[in-house]
Design an enzyme around this catalytic site. Structure first.
Site, PDB file in Angstrom:
ATOM      1  N   GLU A  30      39.222 -29.390  28.997  1.00  0.00           N
ATOM      2  CA  GLU A  30      37.985 -29.126  29.749  1.00  0.00           C
ATOM      3  C   GLU A  30      36.904 -30.101  29.322  1.00  0.00           C
ATOM      4  OE1 GLU A  30      36.943 -24.965  29.437  1.00  0.00           O
ATOM      5  OE2 GLU A  30      38.909 -24.320  30.146  1.00  0.00           O
ATOM      6  N   ASP A  38      52.500  -6.514  27.103  1.00  0.00           N
ATOM      7  CA  ASP A  38      51.687  -6.711  25.900  1.00  0.00           C
ATOM      8  C   ASP A  38      52.445  -6.076  24.737  1.00  0.00           C
ATOM      9  OD1 ASP A  38      49.854  -6.600  23.779  1.00  0.00           O
ATOM     10  OD2 ASP A  38      48.145  -6.493  25.145  1.00  0.00           O
ATOM     11  N   ASP A  68      40.574 -20.556  36.036  1.00  0.00           N
ATOM     12  CA  ASP A  68      39.191 -20.732  35.565  1.00  0.00           C
ATOM     13  C   ASP A  68      39.158 -21.580  34.295  1.00  0.00           C
ATOM     14  OD1 ASP A  68      36.366 -20.146  35.527  1.00  0.00           O
ATOM     15  OD2 ASP A  68      36.750 -18.781  33.854  1.00  0.00           O
ATOM     16  N   ARG A  84      42.813 -18.527  28.916  1.00  0.00           N
ATOM     17  CA  ARG A  84      42.677 -19.801  28.210  1.00  0.00           C
ATOM     18  C   ARG A  84      43.555 -20.864  28.838  1.00  0.00           C
ATOM     19  NH1 ARG A  84      38.600 -19.031  26.924  1.00  0.00           N
ATOM     20  NH2 ARG A  84      37.544 -18.973  24.928  1.00  0.00           N
ATOM     21  N   LYS A 141      40.915  -5.899  26.035  1.00  0.00           N
ATOM     22  CA  LYS A 141      39.655  -5.431  26.622  1.00  0.00           C
ATOM     23  C   LYS A 141      39.536  -5.847  28.097  1.00  0.00           C
ATOM     24  CE  LYS A 141      37.482  -7.283  23.052  1.00  0.00           C
ATOM     25  NZ  LYS A 141      38.580  -7.378  22.068  1.00  0.00           N
ATOM     26  N   ILE A 142      39.769  -7.140  28.356  1.00  0.00           N
ATOM     27  CA  ILE A 142      39.599  -7.627  29.732  1.00  0.00           C
ATOM     28  C   ILE A 142      40.739  -7.119  30.619  1.00  0.00           C
ATOM     29  CG2 ILE A 142      39.436  -9.701  31.173  1.00  0.00           C
ATOM     30  CD1 ILE A 142      38.170 -11.110  28.689  1.00  0.00           C
ATOM     31  N   HIS A 180      35.450 -22.784  34.352  1.00  0.00           N
ATOM     32  CA  HIS A 180      35.293 -21.867  33.205  1.00  0.00           C
ATOM     33  C   HIS A 180      34.037 -20.995  33.387  1.00  0.00           C
ATOM     34  CE1 HIS A 180      36.445 -21.441  28.703  1.00  0.00           C
ATOM     35  NE2 HIS A 180      35.928 -20.316  29.155  1.00  0.00           N
ATOM     36  N   LEU A 181      34.084 -20.210  34.454  1.00  0.00           N
ATOM     37  CA  LEU A 181      32.903 -19.402  34.814  1.00  0.00           C
ATOM     38  C   LEU A 181      33.052 -17.929  34.431  1.00  0.00           C
ATOM     39  CD1 LEU A 181      31.977 -20.705  38.413  1.00  0.00           C
ATOM     40  CD2 LEU A 181      30.876 -21.237  36.223  1.00  0.00           C
ATOM     41  N   GLY A 182      34.194 -17.585  33.809  1.00  0.00           N
ATOM     42  CA  GLY A 182      34.479 -16.165  33.534  1.00  0.00           C
ATOM     43  C   GLY A 182      33.320 -15.415  32.901  1.00  0.00           C
ATOM     44  N   ALA A 183      32.662 -16.051  31.953  1.00  0.00           N
ATOM     45  CA  ALA A 183      31.598 -15.350  31.223  1.00  0.00           C
ATOM     46  C   ALA A 183      30.222 -15.665  31.784  1.00  0.00           C
ATOM     47  CB  ALA A 183      31.648 -15.746  29.752  1.00  0.00           C
ATOM     48  N   CYS A 223      42.345 -16.501  33.882  1.00  0.00           N
ATOM     49  CA  CYS A 223      40.939 -16.550  33.464  1.00  0.00           C
ATOM     50  C   CYS A 223      40.881 -16.344  31.957  1.00  0.00           C
ATOM     51  CB  CYS A 223      40.124 -15.460  34.168  1.00  0.00           C
ATOM     52  SG  CYS A 223      39.864 -15.810  35.898  1.00  0.00           S
TER      53      CYS A 223
HETATM   54  N1  NAD Z   1      37.328 -17.323  31.309  1.00  0.00           N
HETATM   55  C1  NAD Z   1      36.400 -16.919  30.495  1.00  0.00           C
HETATM   56  O1  NAD Z   1      35.263 -17.334  30.568  1.00  0.00           O
HETATM   57  C2  NAD Z   1      36.727 -15.909  29.453  1.00  0.00           C
HETATM   58  C3  NAD Z   1      35.766 -14.961  29.076  1.00  0.00           C
HETATM   59  C4  NAD Z   1      36.076 -14.043  28.077  1.00  0.00           C
HETATM   60  C5  NAD Z   1      37.320 -14.086  27.479  1.00  0.00           C
HETATM   61  N2  NAD Z   1      38.221 -15.018  27.848  1.00  0.00           N
HETATM   62  C6  NAD Z   1      39.555 -15.051  27.236  1.00  0.00           C
HETATM   63  O2  NAD Z   1      40.299 -13.940  27.734  1.00  0.00           O
HETATM   64  C7  NAD Z   1      41.335 -13.614  26.831  1.00  0.00           C
HETATM   65  C8  NAD Z   1      41.399 -12.106  26.603  1.00  0.00           C
HETATM   66  O3  NAD Z   1      40.205 -11.648  26.029  1.00  0.00           O
HETATM   67  P1  NAD Z   1      40.051 -10.117  25.561  1.00  0.00           P
HETATM   68  O4  NAD Z   1      38.637  -9.949  25.178  1.00  0.00           O
HETATM   69  O5  NAD Z   1      40.637  -9.199  26.556  1.00  0.00           O
HETATM   70  O6  NAD Z   1      40.944 -10.132  24.260  1.00  0.00           O
HETATM   71  P2  NAD Z   1      41.647  -8.881  23.536  1.00  0.00           P
HETATM   72  O7  NAD Z   1      41.909  -9.322  22.165  1.00  0.00           O
HETATM   73  O8  NAD Z   1      40.882  -7.650  23.774  1.00  0.00           O
HETATM   74  O9  NAD Z   1      43.035  -8.760  24.318  1.00  0.00           O
HETATM   75  C9  NAD Z   1      44.077  -9.687  24.193  1.00  0.00           C
HETATM   76  C10 NAD Z   1      45.377  -8.943  24.387  1.00  0.00           C
HETATM   77  O10 NAD Z   1      46.420  -9.900  24.368  1.00  0.00           O
HETATM   78  C11 NAD Z   1      47.514  -9.311  23.708  1.00  0.00           C
HETATM   79  N3  NAD Z   1      48.423 -10.347  23.238  1.00  0.00           N
HETATM   80  C12 NAD Z   1      48.294 -11.147  22.131  1.00  0.00           C
HETATM   81  N4  NAD Z   1      49.349 -11.968  22.037  1.00  0.00           N
HETATM   82  C13 NAD Z   1      50.159 -11.674  23.092  1.00  0.00           C
HETATM   83  C14 NAD Z   1      51.404 -12.193  23.525  1.00  0.00           C
HETATM   84  N5  NAD Z   1      52.043 -13.163  22.851  1.00  0.00           N
HETATM   85  N6  NAD Z   1      51.956 -11.670  24.642  1.00  0.00           N
HETATM   86  C15 NAD Z   1      51.314 -10.697  25.339  1.00  0.00           C
HETATM   87  N7  NAD Z   1      50.146 -10.143  24.963  1.00  0.00           N
HETATM   88  C16 NAD Z   1      49.571 -10.654  23.858  1.00  0.00           C
HETATM   89  C17 NAD Z   1      46.903  -8.504  22.595  1.00  0.00           C
HETATM   90  O11 NAD Z   1      47.763  -7.476  22.154  1.00  0.00           O
HETATM   91  C18 NAD Z   1      45.663  -7.944  23.276  1.00  0.00           C
HETATM   92  O12 NAD Z   1      45.898  -6.660  23.796  1.00  0.00           O
HETATM   93  C19 NAD Z   1      41.034 -14.429  25.572  1.00  0.00           C
HETATM   94  O13 NAD Z   1      41.833 -15.584  25.591  1.00  0.00           O
HETATM   95  C20 NAD Z   1      39.592 -14.849  25.746  1.00  0.00           C
HETATM   96  O14 NAD Z   1      39.278 -16.014  25.056  1.00  0.00           O
HETATM   97  C21 NAD Z   1      37.965 -15.929  28.819  1.00  0.00           C
HETATM   98  O1  3PG Z   2      36.016 -16.934  25.325  1.00  0.00           O
HETATM   99  C1  3PG Z   2      35.008 -16.747  26.006  1.00  0.00           C
HETATM  100  O2  3PG Z   2      34.103 -15.981  25.687  1.00  0.00           O
HETATM  101  C2  3PG Z   2      34.920 -17.436  27.328  1.00  0.00           C
HETATM  102  O3  3PG Z   2      35.877 -18.414  27.451  1.00  0.00           O
HETATM  103  C3  3PG Z   2      33.555 -17.895  27.705  1.00  0.00           C
HETATM  104  O4  3PG Z   2      33.286 -19.204  27.343  1.00  0.00           O
HETATM  105  P1  3PG Z   2      31.808 -19.789  27.561  1.00  0.00           P
HETATM  106  O5  3PG Z   2      30.912 -19.081  26.616  1.00  0.00           O
HETATM  107  O6  3PG Z   2      31.864 -21.242  27.272  1.00  0.00           O
HETATM  108  O7  3PG Z   2      31.423 -19.488  28.963  1.00  0.00           O
END
Ligand code: NAD
Ligand code: 3PG
Length: 526
Positions: free
Chosen positions: A259, A169, A254, A230, A149-150, A278-281, A228
């Site tokens: 943490e 991917d 991020d 994990r 998604k992201i 960790h400000l992504g969200a 951004c």
């Molecule tokens: N920094 C933040 O605050 C923040 C906010 C939201 C999400 N996130 C993190 O961002 C990441 C992605 O979130 P998303 O919503 O896009 O998830 P998602 O499930 O929509 O996408 C993850 C993608 O990773 C792929 N994937 C899984 N294992 C893999 C591997 N070994 N090699 C390559 N690709 C692989 C999957 O096929 C999938 O397309 C997650 O770790 C989530 O926790 C961080």
């Molecule tokens: O996985 C998530 O949704 C993000 O890492 C956001 O984490 P947070 O809710 O602590 O900002």
């Protein structure tokens, strides 16, 4: 009234929803020992990434029914431990997608133009235009690791900025990647050819330190990497060394292995490393989205309804749930019925999806059937989360079959339970406005809506039997609400299904089987 503990900062919109059905305590920054001490009084726990929900906390949460993660990542929750305890774990898979993608893009542009350090220097009173000469992203190659998604949103925006896109991917089709304007490549090629690399994968055993000294060594010296997703996906020590030694041009992080970030070489590196806490969200919009999304699910579960984004109920996404919800209710009712007809220990459950239903996903219906089947033994302790595990632990084998050609009803579900006392089968369908009807019991066609208390008899189809049974029930003051007989041939074997207003008094079943012509009688509570 239920009690919900909110242990991380959550938008008020979520608290307002929870307050409709529960007493809500907001208590953030608790130490693990403090959380363990109080969690036993709560029915639900709502968290973000700040609270680590360990097995110990889950075991202390004796009343817990649901853990709601107002965000995406559930790696701070011991999901297997929650599953074993039948606790639903839900998240908000999409509520912060845009926020996280925009943060990654902001990191990329900030790295390219040294914005954080340039800003700091002006604020110190300097006017240095030489140190902060940057690079354009236009026509550069962006490597997206994880095209979910992201990653997809990052790719879409980067494309609009004129970037060339590579993606790694292994779980995404070439067609999907092409739709997003990405060329799917392996990780090595992506590392070698990208000017910018952005990570959007979950942290799993396979992705831990997927970016390490060896992979970093493949990057161009002018390339920059952004995480951004994990902490722990990048080996931080190897990254700090690679930037410090000029092997790569820079990095923006991020998220961190631990943490809040403690002592770290990353802090010592100047403008080529950007760190955010960790400000992504952390946008107003995302926080409202995730709080509402998760609070609604907690509210639903506390009201006894299924959750739309449970991470530990296999195959039960929001779209599936919307479509299958009435059929899951049917499956659960049939499971309860066949379990009680079968009586003793069930060893095999055959779940057959018939007619139009045969094209649907079977897993949610199997889970709901098992939940119904095990209700007799486990009552409220069995739910959609642990039904599979509980069945496995009891040695119940499950066979799923499909028969698209069955045409009696548009779609119907047949359960057959074989146990220590024999085999019984029941079939049901949804009629009219999704009303559940039992359409077959032990091979005898009937058409009755289920009621809370029911009596089934297997008897010989002969004159007088219905009258005798009616009088017998009357003599025990049992009121019959409805009655129907199902038979295959006239004066052959038949099944009678009676809806009764109250549970059957003790001892009456034995009396019923003494009526000449009645071979068996079963009473069930649905
Ligand atoms: N920094 C933040 O605050 C923040 C906010 C939201 C999400 N996130 C993190 O961002 C990441 C992605 O979130 P998303 O919503 O896009 O998830 P998602 O499930 O929509 O996408 C993850 C993608 O990773 C792929 N994937 C899984 N294992 C893999 C591997 N070994 N090699 C390559 N690709 C692989 C999957 O096929 C999938 O397309 C997650 O770790 C989530 O926790 C961080
Ligand atoms: O996985 C998530 O949704 C993000 O890492 C956001 O984490 P947070 O809710 O602590 O900002």
């Amino acid at each position: 009234m239920s009690k919900v503990l909110v242990s991380d900062p959550i938008d008020q919109a979520g608290i307002d929803i929870l307050s409709q059905v529960a007493t809500v305590d907001v208590n953030t920054g608790l130490k693990p020992a403090e959380l363990i001490e109080i969690i036993g009084q709560y029915d639900a726990l709502m968290i973000r990434s700040g609270t680590r929900v360990t097995q110990e906390i889950i075991e202390a949460g004796t009343q817990l029914k649901i853990i709601g993660r107002a965000g995406v990542g559930v790696d701070n929750v011991d999901v297997p431990a929650a599953t074993r305890r039948g606790i639903v774990v839900v998240n908000s898979p999409e509520g912060n997608t845009i926020a996280a993608a925009e943060h990654a893009l902001a990191m990329m542009l900030s790295l390219s133009r040294h914005i954080p350090d340039a800003n700091a220097s002006v604020k110190r009173g300097e006017w240095d235009r030489k140190t902060f000469v940057g690079a354009e992203v236009y026509k550069k190659t962006l490597g997206v690791v994880g095209l979910g998604k992201i990653g997809s949103h990052v790719a879409t925006v980067a494309k609009a900025m004129g970037m060339k896109l590579l993606a790694y991917d292994p779980f995404i089709s070439t067609e999907r990647a092409e739709q997003l304007g990405c060329q799917l490549v392996d990780l090595d090629l992506l590392m070698q050819q990208s000017d910018y690399i952005t990570l959007h994968i979950p942290k799993t055993p396979e992705t831990t330190h997927i970016i390490n000294a060896t992979t970093l060594a493949k990057m161009k010296p002018t390339a920059r990497i952004i995480n951004c997703a994990r902490g722990g996906i990048i080996d931080e020590a190897a990254l700090a060394a690679a930037v410090k030694e000029g092997k790569i041009a820079g990095a923006a992080l991020d998220v961190f292995e631990s943490e809040p970030l403690g002592e770290s070489d990353l802090r010592a590196i100047g403008k080529d490393i950007i760190l955010t806490p960790h400000l992504g969200a952390s946008t107003t919009e995302a926080q409202v989205n995730v709080a509402i999304d998760v609070a609604e699910q907690i509210r639903d579960v506390l009201l006894g309804l299924p959750a739309r984004s449970a991470v530990n109920i296999p195959g039960l996404g929001p779209d599936v749930l919307e479509e299958l919800k009435p059929y899951m209710q049917l499956a659960e009712t049939l499971g309860k019925l066949v379990g009680q007809l079968a009586g003793g220990r069930v060893e095999l459950l055959t779940v057959r999806l018939q007619g139009e239903l045969a094209t649907n996903k079977s897993q949610p219906l199997v889970i709901a059937s098992l939940k119904g089947l095990l209700h007799q033994a486990l009552r409220e302790r069995v739910n959609y989360v642990n039904a599979n595990i509980e069945a496995k632990e009891r040695g119940i084998r499950v066979i799923e079959t499909r028969d698209a050609s069955a045409r009696d009803y548009a779609g119907s579900l047949r359960l057959e339970a074989t146990g220590t006392l024999g085999t019984h089968s029941v079939t049901g369908a949804l009629l009219g406005d999704k009303e559940i009807h039992l359409t077959d019991v032990d091979g005898f066609p009937i058409n009755v809506p289920p009621s809370k208390y029911m009596l089934f008899t297997l008897h010989r189809d002969m004159p007088g039997i219905i009258g005798k049974l009616g009088s017998l029930l009357g003599s025990f003051n049992v009121n019959i609400a409805s009655m129907q007989v199902g038979r295959k041939i006239v004066r052959g074997d038949a099944v009678m299904a009676l809806s009764i207003d109250d549970p059957l008094p003790d001892g009456i079943l034995a009396e019923i089987t003494k009526v000449p012509g009645i071979r068996d009688a079963y009473t069930v509570t649905l």
